[in-house]
Scaffold this motif. Structure first.
Motif, PDB file in Angstrom:
ATOM      1  N   TRP A  66     -13.468  45.187  31.317  1.00  0.00           N
ATOM      2  CA  TRP A  66     -14.692  44.995  32.038  1.00  0.00           C
ATOM      3  C   TRP A  66     -15.745  44.695  30.869  1.00  0.00           C
ATOM      4  O   TRP A  66     -16.771  44.049  31.251  1.00  0.00           O
ATOM      5  N   ALA A  67     -15.888  45.674  29.944  1.00  0.00           N
ATOM      6  CA  ALA A  67     -16.721  45.440  28.892  1.00  0.00           C
ATOM      7  C   ALA A  67     -17.100  44.286  28.407  1.00  0.00           C
ATOM      8  O   ALA A  67     -18.250  43.885  28.008  1.00  0.00           O
ATOM      9  N   VAL A  68     -15.893  43.573  27.836  1.00  0.00           N
ATOM     10  CA  VAL A  68     -15.710  42.497  27.030  1.00  0.00           C
ATOM     11  C   VAL A  68     -16.799  41.462  27.864  1.00  0.00           C
ATOM     12  O   VAL A  68     -17.563  40.511  27.166  1.00  0.00           O
ATOM     13  N   PRO A  69     -16.248  40.947  29.093  1.00  0.00           N
ATOM     14  CA  PRO A  69     -16.925  39.794  29.775  1.00  0.00           C
ATOM     15  C   PRO A  69     -18.468  40.065  30.038  1.00  0.00           C
ATOM     16  O   PRO A  69     -19.167  39.256  29.987  1.00  0.00           O
ATOM     17  N   PHE A  70     -18.578  41.424  30.320  1.00  0.00           N
ATOM     18  CA  PHE A  70     -20.076  41.710  30.617  1.00  0.00           C
ATOM     19  C   PHE A  70     -20.907  41.572  29.339  1.00  0.00           C
ATOM     20  O   PHE A  70     -22.065  40.909  29.381  1.00  0.00           O
ATOM     21  N   GLY A  71     -20.282  41.881  28.220  1.00  0.00           N
ATOM     22  CA  GLY A  71     -20.848  42.054  27.115  1.00  0.00           C
ATOM     23  C   GLY A  71     -21.126  40.647  26.306  1.00  0.00           C
ATOM     24  O   GLY A  71     -22.280  40.228  25.965  1.00  0.00           O
ATOM     25  N   ARG A  76     -24.991  36.391  25.259  1.00  0.00           N
ATOM     26  CA  ARG A  76     -25.564  34.971  25.385  1.00  0.00           C
ATOM     27  C   ARG A  76     -26.756  35.142  26.055  1.00  0.00           C
ATOM     28  O   ARG A  76     -27.808  34.219  25.587  1.00  0.00           O
ATOM     29  N   LEU A  77     -27.177  35.753  26.993  1.00  0.00           N
ATOM     30  CA  LEU A  77     -28.342  35.977  27.716  1.00  0.00           C
ATOM     31  C   LEU A  77     -29.643  36.186  26.699  1.00  0.00           C
ATOM     32  O   LEU A  77     -30.591  35.872  26.808  1.00  0.00           O
ATOM     33  N   TYR A  78     -29.345  37.314  25.935  1.00  0.00           N
ATOM     34  CA  TYR A  78     -30.156  37.839  24.917  1.00  0.00           C
ATOM     35  C   TYR A  78     -30.659  36.708  23.802  1.00  0.00           C
ATOM     36  O   TYR A  78     -31.602  36.401  23.819  1.00  0.00           O
ATOM     37  N   HIS A  79     -29.512  35.871  23.526  1.00  0.00           N
ATOM     38  CA  HIS A  79     -29.840  35.024  22.692  1.00  0.00           C
ATOM     39  C   HIS A  79     -30.703  33.724  23.244  1.00  0.00           C
ATOM     40  O   HIS A  79     -31.742  33.369  22.761  1.00  0.00           O
ATOM     41  N   VAL A  80     -30.412  33.407  24.413  1.00  0.00           N
ATOM     42  CA  VAL A  80     -31.092  32.363  25.092  1.00  0.00           C
ATOM     43  C   VAL A  80     -32.619  32.686  25.363  1.00  0.00           C
ATOM     44  O   VAL A  80     -33.464  31.981  25.079  1.00  0.00           O
ATOM     45  N   PHE A  81     -32.553  34.019  25.783  1.00  0.00           N
ATOM     46  CA  PHE A  81     -34.061  34.340  25.543  1.00  0.00           C
ATOM     47  C   PHE A  81     -35.038  34.499  24.633  1.00  0.00           C
ATOM     48  O   PHE A  81     -36.062  34.176  24.539  1.00  0.00           O
ATOM     49  N   GLY A 109     -27.906  42.539  23.795  1.00  0.00           N
ATOM     50  CA  GLY A 109     -27.593  42.053  25.085  1.00  0.00           C
ATOM     51  C   GLY A 109     -26.039  42.291  25.201  1.00  0.00           C
ATOM     52  O   GLY A 109     -25.781  42.752  26.378  1.00  0.00           O
ATOM     53  N   GLY A 110     -25.505  42.067  24.281  1.00  0.00           N
ATOM     54  CA  GLY A 110     -23.922  42.599  24.329  1.00  0.00           C
ATOM     55  C   GLY A 110     -23.711  43.915  24.691  1.00  0.00           C
ATOM     56  O   GLY A 110     -22.967  44.427  25.270  1.00  0.00           O
ATOM     57  N   VAL A 111     -24.276  44.745  23.692  1.00  0.00           N
ATOM     58  CA  VAL A 111     -24.097  46.323  23.603  1.00  0.00           C
ATOM     59  C   VAL A 111     -24.577  46.764  25.296  1.00  0.00           C
ATOM     60  O   VAL A 111     -23.787  47.698  25.646  1.00  0.00           O
ATOM     61  N   ALA A 112     -25.604  46.393  25.495  1.00  0.00           N
ATOM     62  CA  ALA A 112     -26.360  46.612  26.804  1.00  0.00           C
ATOM     63  C   ALA A 112     -25.544  46.306  28.055  1.00  0.00           C
ATOM     64  O   ALA A 112     -24.960  47.148  29.019  1.00  0.00           O
ATOM     65  N   MET A 113     -24.933  45.040  28.164  1.00  0.00           N
ATOM     66  CA  MET A 113     -24.380  44.613  29.332  1.00  0.00           C
ATOM     67  C   MET A 113     -22.817  45.237  29.056  1.00  0.00           C
ATOM     68  O   MET A 113     -22.255  45.377  30.391  1.00  0.00           O
ATOM     69  N   GLY A 114     -22.379  45.149  28.087  1.00  0.00           N
ATOM     70  CA  GLY A 114     -21.052  45.694  27.736  1.00  0.00           C
ATOM     71  C   GLY A 114     -21.085  47.255  28.280  1.00  0.00           C
ATOM     72  O   GLY A 114     -20.071  47.705  28.965  1.00  0.00           O
ATOM     73  N   ALA A 115     -22.019  47.943  28.037  1.00  0.00           N
ATOM     74  CA  ALA A 115     -22.260  49.368  28.618  1.00  0.00           C
ATOM     75  C   ALA A 115     -22.322  49.339  30.051  1.00  0.00           C
ATOM     76  O   ALA A 115     -21.556  50.447  30.733  1.00  0.00           O
ATOM     77  N   ALA A 135     -17.169  58.039  22.355  1.00  0.00           N
ATOM     78  CA  ALA A 135     -15.654  57.898  21.682  1.00  0.00           C
ATOM     79  C   ALA A 135     -15.638  56.381  21.239  1.00  0.00           C
ATOM     80  O   ALA A 135     -15.089  56.065  20.137  1.00  0.00           O
ATOM     81  N   MET A 136     -16.084  55.603  22.181  1.00  0.00           N
ATOM     82  CA  MET A 136     -15.875  54.014  21.997  1.00  0.00           C
ATOM     83  C   MET A 136     -17.144  53.611  20.834  1.00  0.00           C
ATOM     84  O   MET A 136     -16.578  52.727  20.013  1.00  0.00           O
ATOM     85  N   ILE A 137     -18.291  54.092  20.774  1.00  0.00           N
ATOM     86  CA  ILE A 137     -19.267  53.299  20.369  1.00  0.00           C
ATOM     87  C   ILE A 137     -19.136  53.086  18.621  1.00  0.00           C
ATOM     88  O   ILE A 137     -19.487  52.148  18.006  1.00  0.00           O
ATOM     89  N   PRO A 138     -18.488  54.001  18.001  1.00  0.00           N
ATOM     90  CA  PRO A 138     -18.379  53.753  16.341  1.00  0.00           C
ATOM     91  C   PRO A 138     -17.347  52.486  16.144  1.00  0.00           C
ATOM     92  O   PRO A 138     -17.641  51.884  15.197  1.00  0.00           O
ATOM     93  N   GLY A 139     -16.390  52.411  17.107  1.00  0.00           N
ATOM     94  CA  GLY A 139     -15.499  51.223  16.869  1.00  0.00           C
ATOM     95  C   GLY A 139     -16.603  49.863  17.050  1.00  0.00           C
ATOM     96  O   GLY A 139     -16.168  48.701  16.499  1.00  0.00           O
ATOM     97  N   VAL A 140     -17.626  49.906  17.901  1.00  0.00           N
ATOM     98  CA  VAL A 140     -18.396  48.738  18.051  1.00  0.00           C
ATOM     99  C   VAL A 140     -18.878  48.307  16.586  1.00  0.00           C
ATOM    100  O   VAL A 140     -19.023  46.995  16.406  1.00  0.00           O
TER     101      VAL A 140
END
Length: 313
Positions: A66-71, A76-81, A109-115, A135-140
Motif C-alpha cells: 500500500w505504502a509504495v504506490p501511495f508514496g 510526484r505530486l509534491y515535485h510537480v507542485f 510528498g512521498g513520506v506523507a502519502m506513503g504514511a 518501526a518502519m521509519i528508520p528504514g526509510v
C-alpha cells in the motif's frame, strides 16, 4: 614523489555517461534501480524492527504494497507542485507528469502519502499505527540514502559550482545556462545520502538506548532529516516554485516548519506517554495463534524482559 601521487588522485567525481542501459529492447534505468533497491532495503529493515517490537513477520511487506504506490504518487505530486514549469504553461506538458523515470520525486510528498497508505493498510489488519510507523521509519532513511543515487545517474539536483576535490562533473546539457562554463558542482545528492546514513544510525541508537514509543521515533526521524536537508538545500541551484520566500527556498522553509513540529511532538509525547507502548495490535485483533504453540517471530509477553533481540535494528 608527492606531485606524482597527487596526479593520481581524482579532483572530481565523474557522472555516468548514461543512466540507461538496454537489455534487448527493454530499458534499465539507474534512477529506477536506485529507488527499487532503496524500497527493498527499507522494507527489510522495517520487517526486522517490527518483529523486534512484537509484530508478525511479513506484515511490513504487506503494508509496503500500500505504502509504495501511495508514496510514489505523493512524491510526484509534491515535485510537480514545487517545480511546475515542466508541466504547465506554454513550455510545459502534462504528459511529463507520467515520466517518473526522468527524475522528480519530492521526499515530503512521498513520506506523507506513503504514511497514508500505511494508515489504511494498518487499519484493515488491526495494527496500531504509531508502533508500526516507529518501526518502519528508520528504514526509510536508508531507502532515501540509496534512492538519492538515482539523481547521480540522471545528473540532477546538484549544487553550486565548486573546485573542491569531490566536485561533481556535470555534462553541458545538464548545466543551467548561467553556469554553462562551470564543470564541477557540489554533489548534494551525495551529501544527503551520507547525512541520511548518519541519521539512521543516530535514530536507531537513540531508540535502542531509550526505547522510544508513541511516535517519538518518527519525530526524531523528521528532526534528523530536516536538520540536514535544510543546509543541503541552500547549496542547490535547481529552480523550484517559491524559490525565494524571505530569502530562503521553499524546501528550506518546509524543513524548518517540520523540524519545529516534530520537536514539539517529541516533547509532548515524552511527557504524555513516557513509557513505550507494549501492545502493537488493536485489542481483540491480535493475530491468531494455535493452541499450545508460540509463534517464533513474536517477542515474549509484556511481563517478561523485552530487550531487543541480538542483531535487531
Amino acid at each position: 614523489m608527492v606531485a606524482s601521487l597527487a596526479s593520481l588522485i581524482p579532483l572530481s567525481i565523474p557522472s555516468p555517461d548514461s543512466g540507461v542501459w538496454y537489455l534487448g529492447p527493454v530499458p534499465i534505468r539507474g534512477y529506477a534501480l536506485a529507488i527499487i533497491l532503496g524500497i527493498l532495503v527499507a522494507v527489510w529493515i522495517g520487517e526486522r524492527r517490527w518483529i523486534a517490537r512484537g509484530g508478525t513477520a511479513g506484515e511490513i511487506a504487506d503494508l509496503a504494497v500500500w505504502a509504495v504506490p501511495f508514496g510514489i504518487v505523493g512524491a510526484r505530486l509534491y515535485h510537480v507542485f514545487t517545480d511546475p514549469a515542466n508541466y504547465f504553461g506554454a513550455s510545459g506538458s502534462l504528459w511529463n507528469i507520467l515520466y517518473v523515470w526522468r527524475g522528480g520525486l519530492g521526499v515530503w510528498g512521498g513520506v506523507a502519502m506513503g504514511a497514508v497508505g500505511v494508515i489504511l493498510a494498518a487499519r484493515l489488519r488491526g495494527i496500531r499505527l504509531l508502533p508500526v510507523l516507529d518501526a518502519m521509519i528508520p528504514g526509510v532513511l536508508i531507502g532515501q540514502a540509496i534512492g538519492r543515487w538515482g539523481n547521480w545517474f540522471n545528473q540532477e539536483l546538484f549544487g553550486k559550482p565548486t573546485d573542491l576535490p569531490w566536485g561533481l562533473e556535470i555534462s553541458p546539457d545538464n548545466r543551467p545556462l548561467e553556469f554553462i562554463t562551470q564543470t564541477t558542482f557540489h554533489p548534494t545528492f551525495l551529501y544527503e545520502s551520507l547525512w541520511n546514513l548518519a541519521a539512521f544510525f543516530l535514530v536507531v541508537w537513540v531508540d535502542r538506548r531509550w526505547r522510544l514509543g508513541h511516535g517519538r521515533v518518527i519525530a526524531l526521524y523528521v528532526m534528523a532529516y530536516t536538520a540536514g536537508r535544510g543546509w543541503i538545500e541552500t547549496l542547490r541551484i535547481d529552480a523550484v516554485q517559491f524559490s525565494d520566500v524571505a530569502g530562503l527556498r521553499f524546501n528550506v522553509w518546509t524543513s524548518i516548519v517540520l523540524f519545529v513540529l516534530a520537536a514539539a511532538w517529541f516533547a509532548y509525547s515524552a511527557r504524555r506517554w513516557p513509557v513505550r507502548e507494549e501492545a502493537v495490535y488493536v485489542a481483540g485483533r491480535e493475530p491468531r495463534v494455535e493452541a499450545g504453540t508460540v509463534p517464533e517471530d513474536r517477542n515474549p509477553p509484556p511481563t517478561e524482559t523485552r530487550e531487543p533481540p541480538t542483531g535487531s535494528l
